[in-house]
Enzyme design. Structure first.
Site, PDB file in Angstrom:
ATOM      1  N   PRO A   2       0.970  -1.405  -0.072  1.00 15.75           N
ATOM      2  CA  PRO A   2       0.104   0.050   0.150  1.00 15.75           C
ATOM      3  C   PRO A   2       0.874   1.244  -0.075  1.00 15.75           C
ATOM      4  O   PRO A   2       1.805   1.231   0.603  1.00 15.75           O
ATOM      5  CB  PRO A   2      -0.917  -0.053   1.324  1.00 15.75           C
ATOM      6  CG  PRO A   2      -0.028  -1.120   2.057  1.00 15.75           C
ATOM      7  CD  PRO A   2       0.663  -2.095   1.183  1.00 15.75           C
ATOM      8  N   GLU A   3       0.485   2.125  -1.025  1.00 13.06           N
ATOM      9  CA  GLU A   3       1.438   3.423  -1.200  1.00 13.06           C
ATOM     10  C   GLU A   3       0.378   4.516  -0.220  1.00 13.06           C
ATOM     11  O   GLU A   3      -0.836   4.255   0.198  1.00 13.06           O
ATOM     12  CB  GLU A   3       1.798   3.989  -2.337  1.00 13.06           C
ATOM     13  CG  GLU A   3       2.379   2.727  -2.827  1.00 13.06           C
ATOM     14  CD  GLU A   3       3.302   2.838  -4.422  1.00 13.06           C
ATOM     15  OE1 GLU A   3       3.283   4.116  -4.592  1.00 13.06           O
ATOM     16  OE2 GLU A   3       3.359   1.872  -5.150  1.00 13.06           O
TER      17      GLU A   3
END
Ligand code: ZN
Length: 276
Positions: A2-3
């Site tokens: 996840p960014e």
């Protein structure tokens, strides 16, 4: 992994689902997820209410009453689910936060790389992970003059510089490839060789891309899902990530995948040339 956009989507989901809930009991099943003393972690959260949920870069900040904050780093595969305590536990659930209303926040992490740490809210900015974090990728915080100055001092290739979070917070492997393609910058270009015009364009693309991704609810790359178990809606807009062997959307040249600082890196060898 996840960014920033995915973590922000998770944050928004969690605010709707668990804000103001009070913890009855915390159970840590896999102790290594917790940085610090596990017994203390469980004990200190007993009876605390979630007052707000913030975010810095890719870190979630759960703010409890009595000045306590839990920093949560999802790393590769960390996920939160909100379930009734009557529902059977999913495989890979490592931490359970049980609320007084009978619902539970469950932390699930197939690869067990995620970390949680409980600290005093007033000390949040001093935690090493946060102290060295660059600005949020927003127009009024991520300033061109600072970006130019920071890159001037870095001989490393621009891709790992973008990934290390100290120049700007929030970019991971997917969006780093995307913004470099959008800015026509080769990922191996030394950061201090970029022209002010290239840096200005890169900054604009970082802000634009991450803002658009947040608005769309994150990508569906890998197994990302938000707290509601909805997948993101942004997959249609990836230009270069995962497209090795396919024609560049701008010039038709085949997209190439190489390794840069141990990370799979996608770029167009025609549009993106190394600045000498
Ligand atoms: Zn191209």
């Amino acid at each position: 992994m996840p960014e920033l956009p995915e973590v922000e989507t998770v944050r928004r989901g969690l605010v709707k689902l668990i804000k103001n809930k009070t913890i009855k009991k915390v159970k840590v099943i896999y102790p290594k997820i917790i940085t610090g003393d596990v017994g203390q972690f469980e004990q200190q959260l007993h009876g605390k209410s979630i007052q707000s949920i913030g975010r810095r870069g890719k870190l979630l900040l759960f703010n409890f009453d009595q000045g306590l904050t839990m920093i949560s780093h999802l790393r590769m595969e960390g996920k939160y689910f909100v379930k009734s305590s009557l529902e059977p536990l999913e495989k890979h659930t490592h931490v359970i936060f049980e609320f007084v209303d009978g619902s539970q926040l469950r932390y699930n992490d197939v690869r067990k790389f995620g970390r949680m740490q409980l600290i005093k809210t007033q000390q949040v900015k001093e935690v090493p992970n946060l102290a060295k974090l660059g600005p949020e990728p927003l127009d009024n915080q991520f300033l061109l003059v600072d970006f130019i100055q920071k890159l001037a001092g870095k001989k490393k290739a621009i891709k790992p510089v973008l990934l290390d979070q100290t120049v700007v917070a929030g970019l991971g492997n997917i969006y780093a490839d995307e913004v470099l393609w959008l800015s026509k910058i080769h990922p191996l270009t030394p950061a201090n060789k970029l022209s002010p015009a290239q840096i200005s364009l890169l900054r604009q693309q970082i802000i634009k891309e991450l803002t658009a991704a947040v608005a769309a609810g994150g990508t569906t790359i890998r197994s990302y899902t938000d707290a509601f178990e909805h997948s993101g809606k942004f997959q249609f807009d990836l230009h270069v990530y995962g497209r090795q062997g396919q024609p560049c959307q701008r010039c038709g040249t085949e997209i190439v995948k190489i390794r840069v600082a141990q990370r799979g890196t996608h770029f167009c060898p025609n549009c993106q040339r190394v600045t000498k």
